[in-house]
Design a protein around this motif. Structure first.
Motif, PDB file in Angstrom:
ATOM      1  N   SER A 215      59.399  50.996  61.060  1.00 50.72           N
ATOM      2  CA  SER A 215      59.882  50.970  59.675  1.00 50.72           C
ATOM      3  C   SER A 215      58.845  51.491  58.688  1.00 50.72           C
ATOM      4  N   LEU A 216      57.644  51.833  59.173  1.00 55.33           N
ATOM      5  CA  LEU A 216      56.572  52.285  58.275  1.00 55.33           C
ATOM      6  C   LEU A 216      56.378  53.793  58.271  1.00 55.33           C
ATOM      7  N   ILE A 217      57.167  54.546  59.063  1.00 57.17           N
ATOM      8  CA  ILE A 217      56.854  55.967  59.260  1.00 57.17           C
ATOM      9  C   ILE A 217      57.135  56.825  58.031  1.00 57.17           C
ATOM     10  N   SER A 218      57.986  56.370  57.129  1.00 53.64           N
ATOM     11  CA  SER A 218      58.288  57.135  55.924  1.00 53.64           C
ATOM     12  C   SER A 218      57.582  56.511  54.727  1.00 53.64           C
ATOM     13  N   LYS A 219      56.710  57.290  54.086  1.00 50.70           N
ATOM     14  CA  LYS A 219      55.914  56.779  52.961  1.00 50.70           C
ATOM     15  C   LYS A 219      56.584  57.092  51.624  1.00 50.70           C
ATOM     16  N   LEU A 220      56.263  56.299  50.615  1.00 47.14           N
ATOM     17  CA  LEU A 220      56.818  56.499  49.281  1.00 47.14           C
ATOM     18  C   LEU A 220      56.315  57.805  48.672  1.00 47.14           C
ATOM     19  N   PRO A 221      57.183  58.618  48.110  1.00 49.75           N
ATOM     20  CA  PRO A 221      56.758  59.863  47.461  1.00 49.75           C
ATOM     21  C   PRO A 221      55.759  59.585  46.342  1.00 49.75           C
ATOM     22  N   GLY A 222      54.751  60.409  46.269  1.00 51.59           N
ATOM     23  CA  GLY A 222      53.758  60.247  45.217  1.00 51.59           C
ATOM     24  C   GLY A 222      52.720  59.183  45.500  1.00 51.59           C
ATOM     25  N   TYR A 223      52.917  58.395  46.564  1.00 50.87           N
ATOM     26  CA  TYR A 223      51.960  57.351  46.970  1.00 50.87           C
ATOM     27  C   TYR A 223      51.508  56.496  45.782  1.00 50.87           C
ATOM     28  N   PRO A 224      52.471  55.813  45.128  1.00 51.08           N
ATOM     29  CA  PRO A 224      52.135  55.005  43.947  1.00 51.08           C
ATOM     30  C   PRO A 224      51.427  53.713  44.334  1.00 51.08           C
ATOM     31  N   ASP A 225      50.687  53.153  43.376  1.00 50.08           N
ATOM     32  CA  ASP A 225      50.092  51.834  43.577  1.00 50.08           C
ATOM     33  C   ASP A 225      51.194  50.794  43.755  1.00 50.08           C
ATOM     34  N   GLY A 226      50.872  49.765  44.522  1.00 55.12           N
ATOM     35  CA  GLY A 226      51.748  48.610  44.620  1.00 55.12           C
ATOM     36  C   GLY A 226      51.151  47.467  43.820  1.00 55.12           C
ATOM     37  N   GLU A 227      51.841  46.335  43.845  1.00 51.64           N
ATOM     38  CA  GLU A 227      51.330  45.157  43.143  1.00 51.64           C
ATOM     39  C   GLU A 227      50.143  44.604  43.915  1.00 51.64           C
ATOM     40  N   ALA A 228      48.983  44.583  43.302  1.00 50.77           N
ATOM     41  CA  ALA A 228      47.764  44.196  43.991  1.00 50.77           C
ATOM     42  C   ALA A 228      47.695  42.694  44.220  1.00 50.77           C
ATOM     43  N   GLY A 229      47.163  42.309  45.366  1.00 51.52           N
ATOM     44  CA  GLY A 229      46.932  40.905  45.666  1.00 51.52           C
ATOM     45  C   GLY A 229      45.541  40.474  45.262  1.00 51.52           C
ATOM     46  N   GLU A 230      45.112  39.316  45.758  1.00 55.37           N
ATOM     47  CA  GLU A 230      43.806  38.768  45.389  1.00 55.37           C
ATOM     48  C   GLU A 230      42.664  39.685  45.810  1.00 55.37           C
ATOM     49  N   SER A 231      42.835  40.410  46.899  1.00 51.68           N
ATOM     50  CA  SER A 231      41.767  41.280  47.389  1.00 51.68           C
ATOM     51  C   SER A 231      41.651  42.563  46.583  1.00 51.68           C
ATOM     52  N   GLY A 232      42.633  42.827  45.710  1.00 57.06           N
ATOM     53  CA  GLY A 232      42.642  44.095  44.991  1.00 57.06           C
ATOM     54  C   GLY A 232      43.495  45.137  45.680  1.00 57.06           C
ATOM     55  N   TYR A 233      43.918  44.855  46.913  1.00 55.85           N
ATOM     56  CA  TYR A 233      44.740  45.801  47.657  1.00 55.85           C
ATOM     57  C   TYR A 233      46.139  45.233  47.839  1.00 55.85           C
ATOM     58  N   THR A 234      47.124  46.109  47.773  1.00 54.32           N
ATOM     59  CA  THR A 234      48.492  45.681  47.996  1.00 54.32           C
ATOM     60  C   THR A 234      48.756  45.530  49.493  1.00 54.32           C
ATOM     61  N   SER A 235      49.723  44.682  49.830  1.00 53.98           N
ATOM     62  CA  SER A 235      50.108  44.496  51.225  1.00 53.98           C
ATOM     63  C   SER A 235      50.698  45.773  51.784  1.00 53.98           C
ATOM     64  N   PHE A 236      50.523  45.985  53.093  1.00 46.05           N
ATOM     65  CA  PHE A 236      51.112  47.162  53.728  1.00 46.05           C
ATOM     66  C   PHE A 236      52.637  47.130  53.670  1.00 46.05           C
ATOM     67  N   GLU A 237      53.242  45.968  53.344  1.00 48.87           N
ATOM     68  CA  GLU A 237      54.693  45.882  53.277  1.00 48.87           C
ATOM     69  C   GLU A 237      55.278  46.829  52.232  1.00 48.87           C
ATOM     70  N   VAL A 238      54.454  47.281  51.286  1.00 48.32           N
ATOM     71  CA  VAL A 238      54.964  48.200  50.271  1.00 48.32           C
ATOM     72  C   VAL A 238      55.402  49.509  50.907  1.00 48.32           C
ATOM     73  N   THR A 239      54.943  49.776  52.112  1.00 48.35           N
ATOM     74  CA  THR A 239      55.273  51.039  52.770  1.00 48.35           C
ATOM     75  C   THR A 239      56.472  50.924  53.707  1.00 48.35           C
ATOM     76  N   ALA A 240      57.045  49.734  53.860  1.00 52.09           N
ATOM     77  CA  ALA A 240      58.151  49.556  54.800  1.00 52.09           C
ATOM     78  C   ALA A 240      59.452  50.151  54.261  1.00 52.09           C
ATOM     79  N   ASN A 241      60.277  50.650  55.188  1.00 52.28           N
ATOM     80  CA  ASN A 241      61.621  51.143  54.870  1.00 52.28           C
ATOM     81  C   ASN A 241      61.599  52.245  53.818  1.00 52.28           C
ATOM     82  N   GLY A 242      60.733  53.216  54.042  1.00 55.00           N
ATOM     83  CA  GLY A 242      60.601  54.331  53.105  1.00 55.00           C
ATOM     84  C   GLY A 242      61.863  55.166  52.999  1.00 55.00           C
ATOM     85  N   PRO A 243      61.887  56.080  52.050  1.00 58.68           N
ATOM     86  CA  PRO A 243      63.133  56.791  51.707  1.00 58.68           C
ATOM     87  C   PRO A 243      63.695  57.684  52.807  1.00 58.68           C
ATOM     88  N   CYS A 244      62.864  58.121  53.758  1.00 58.43           N
ATOM     89  CA  CYS A 244      63.346  59.053  54.785  1.00 58.43           C
ATOM     90  C   CYS A 244      63.406  58.430  56.175  1.00 58.43           C
TER      91      CYS A 244
END
Length: 563
Positions: A215-244
């Motif tokens: 479910s991670l093979i299709s990335k969001l166009p433009g590679y936008p930031d996601g909502e950052a967590g405590e570490s400053g990095y967004t969870s990899f879940e932001v990349t799941a179920n991409g548009p293609c």
């Protein structure tokens, strides 16, 4: 023919299954030796975790060459012999398909990082940093500070999902280890290479694929930031179920899968029910079924794996009901408690003490095996194997070791971190298979690559094969029941006792018969009552030697009735 709807799958983690050479690492010939055991259990399909050539940064999920085998696993001749033996026993073999990423030692990536105009450059995902134009004054030989990466996506294994390359002065994406660069599925040449490889293995005679993080093979166009967590990095879940992702899987099905009689199951993190209909819908032309992980988050605080909280049992029942009713007639479920990434379920949600281990292991199996879907057994689950309580020095899992170091540096106490390790570490499932009570549990004559769980003297296959009341034989009976009555495959699901804090009670209603499954999830004795004007029916299986009272459930008691 949808043979996979009636199948039971047994997952083999080759490195820990059976070592035939004495080097302490499980191998293909060891698998061949134990195929009759899997057949005796009643399984129909063997899923092999990766045995491809790999540097083993992530225990084989970092593939260096899709057409070669790991040297320690054996030769291609060993594989062909294993495949032939499996088919001779009536077993099918499915392989792990790992195509979201490769190893950084794969020849494609070695070429890709040489220069920006290399023909393989676009096989992976390369991006400039946010401060690219001011880089001339920076020391690019060192790891770059957070904030310059192309976006704030985080690696599943801690830290940023971007790695700086000082040769070409760009970052490459890795949703997992930095040694697992993500493939660029937008590149048609990448997709054609993958399809060619899949056809090569299918022509060899394998019977399908389990698709890693598909479910991670299709990335969001433009590679936008996601909502950052405590570490400053967004969870990899932001990349799941991409548009293609569905476009790619339909193409894969059209060009490869539909040409063979195969079984496919996709690992789909972050999938919704509506997305699952697309992935596994009967008319969608993508996959046969998926793994969804909503259950696996029930003992995680705010969805963070290592932050422990008590199991939400009522929520568990709601999730079962959601997927059993929501998928009915639309798509096909997979059923699992365990796999190579999850702790042992009898330690996690059962009771691994001596008194209740077997009862709770059988109860957990009963809950799952009465439902609609294809069951997956992870090696040792059918024995009620437990979490081993490893020290951090004994752990091998990259995810665990990175979390340990990260939290130690953040000021967490070692005791607090180790509670999380003992509860959730992936190595809980990766200790050697416990075959008998001989040294190293019969896994190897050499020093095992991981410690054997000390309880192997009492929990092992040899002892359970001889004991008709064992967890092994209980699984065997459940599998036989699933193959005997159509209601297991076709019956409609209804959850009863929805708000009860201890009991799971559901019915499956078919054309000719109904199935009633009643389980006590805890060690309190509970009274139960049959609805007026109904009969209990024929008792198919119970995890106690006899029923003391129809209207009472003892600790971890499980029953199935045919009505």
């Amino acid at each position: 023919m949808e043979w996979w709807k009636d199948a039971v799958v047994y997952q083999v983690y080759p490195k820990s299954f059976k070592d035939s050479s004495g080097d302490g690492i499980g191998d293909i010939n060891g698998i061949t030796e134990k195929l009759p055991y899997i057949r005796e259990l009643g399984a129909d399909v063997v899923w092999l975790s990766p045995i491809y050539d790999s540097p083993q940064d992530d225990n084989g999920y970092d593939i260096r060459d899709y057409y070669k085998l790991l040297k320690e696993a054996g030769t291609m001749e060993d594989f062909d012999r294993m495949l032939s033996r499996a088919h001779g026993l009536g077993l099918r073999i499915i392989m792990d398909l790992v195509v979201n990423h490769t190893s950084d030692e794969h020849v494609w990536f070695q070429e890709s990082k040489k220069s920006k105009d290399n023909p393989y450059r676009d096989y992976y995902i390369w991006k400039e940093g946010k401060r690219q134009n001011t880089r001339e004054g920076l020391d690019t030989s060192k790891e770059q500070a957070w904030g310059d990466e192309p976006n704030n996506w985080g690696s599943c294994y801690s830290g940023s999902a971007w790695e700086w390359d000082s040769t070409t002065k760009e970052y490459y994406l890795h949703l997992f280890s930095r040694k697992q660069p993500d493939l660029n599925w937008e590149n048609v040449l990448v997709r054609e290479e993958i399809y060619k490889m899949m056809r090569w293995w299918l022509d060899k005679g394998i019977d399908g694929f389990r698709m890693d993080v598909i479910s991670l093979i299709s990335k969001l166009p433009g590679y936008p930031d996601g909502e950052a967590g405590e570490s400053g990095y967004t969870s990899f879940e932001v990349t799941a179920n991409g548009p293609c992702v569905h476009e790619y899987l339909k193409e894969m099905n059209r060009k490869v899968l539909s040409l063979y009689d195969v079984m496919t199951v996709g690992e789909c993190s972050g999938v919704t029910l509506e997305e699952a209909w697309k992935y596994a819908g009967a008319e969608e032309g993508e996959l046969n079924m998926i793994f969804q992980f909503e259950l696996m988050e029930l003992d995680c605080e705010n969805g963070i794996k290592w932050d422990l909280k008590p199991l939400d049992f009522i929520r568990m029942k709601k999730i079962f009901e959601k997927w059993q009713t929501g998928m009915y007639g639309k798509a096909w479920n997979s059923l699992f408690w365990n796999n190579h990434d999850q702790p042992r379920v009898v330690s996690r949600w059962g009771n691994d003490s001596g008194e209740y281990r077997e009862l709770s292991a059988k109860m957990l199996a009963s809950i799952l095996y009465g439902m609609q879907g294809t069951p997956f057994i992870y090696q040792g689950e059918e024995l009620g194997m437990t979490n081993p309580g490893l020290s951090i020095e004994e752990c091998r899992d990259i995810e665990t070791l990175r979390m340990y170091q990260e939290r130690l540096e953040a000021g967490c106490s070692r005791a607090e971190i180790m509670r999380s390790v003992h509860a959730k570490c992936r190595d809980n499932a990766r200790t050697p298979m416990q075959w008998d009570d001989s040294p190293n549990a019969g896994f190897s004559t050499g020093d095992p690559w991981m410690p054997v769980n000390p309880d192997y003297k009492t929990i092992n296959a040899g002892a359970q094969l001889q004991d008709e009341d064992s967890v092994f034989h209980y699984y065997k009976k459940l599998i036989r029941l699933r193959k005997t009555y159509d209601v297991f495959r076709d019956g409609r699901f209804t959850m009863e006792y929805k708000e009860d804090p201890d009991i799971i009670w559901y019915t499956r209603t078919g054309e000719k018969e109904s199935l009633r499954v009643i389980c006590n999830f805890h060690e309190l004795t509970r009274a139960i009552k049959l609805p007026d004007n109904e009969e209990w029916g024929e008792l198919l299986i119970c995890n106690y030697p006899e029923i003391r009272k129809e209207t009472e459930l003892r600790p971890y008691e499980a029953r199935m009735y045919l009505v």
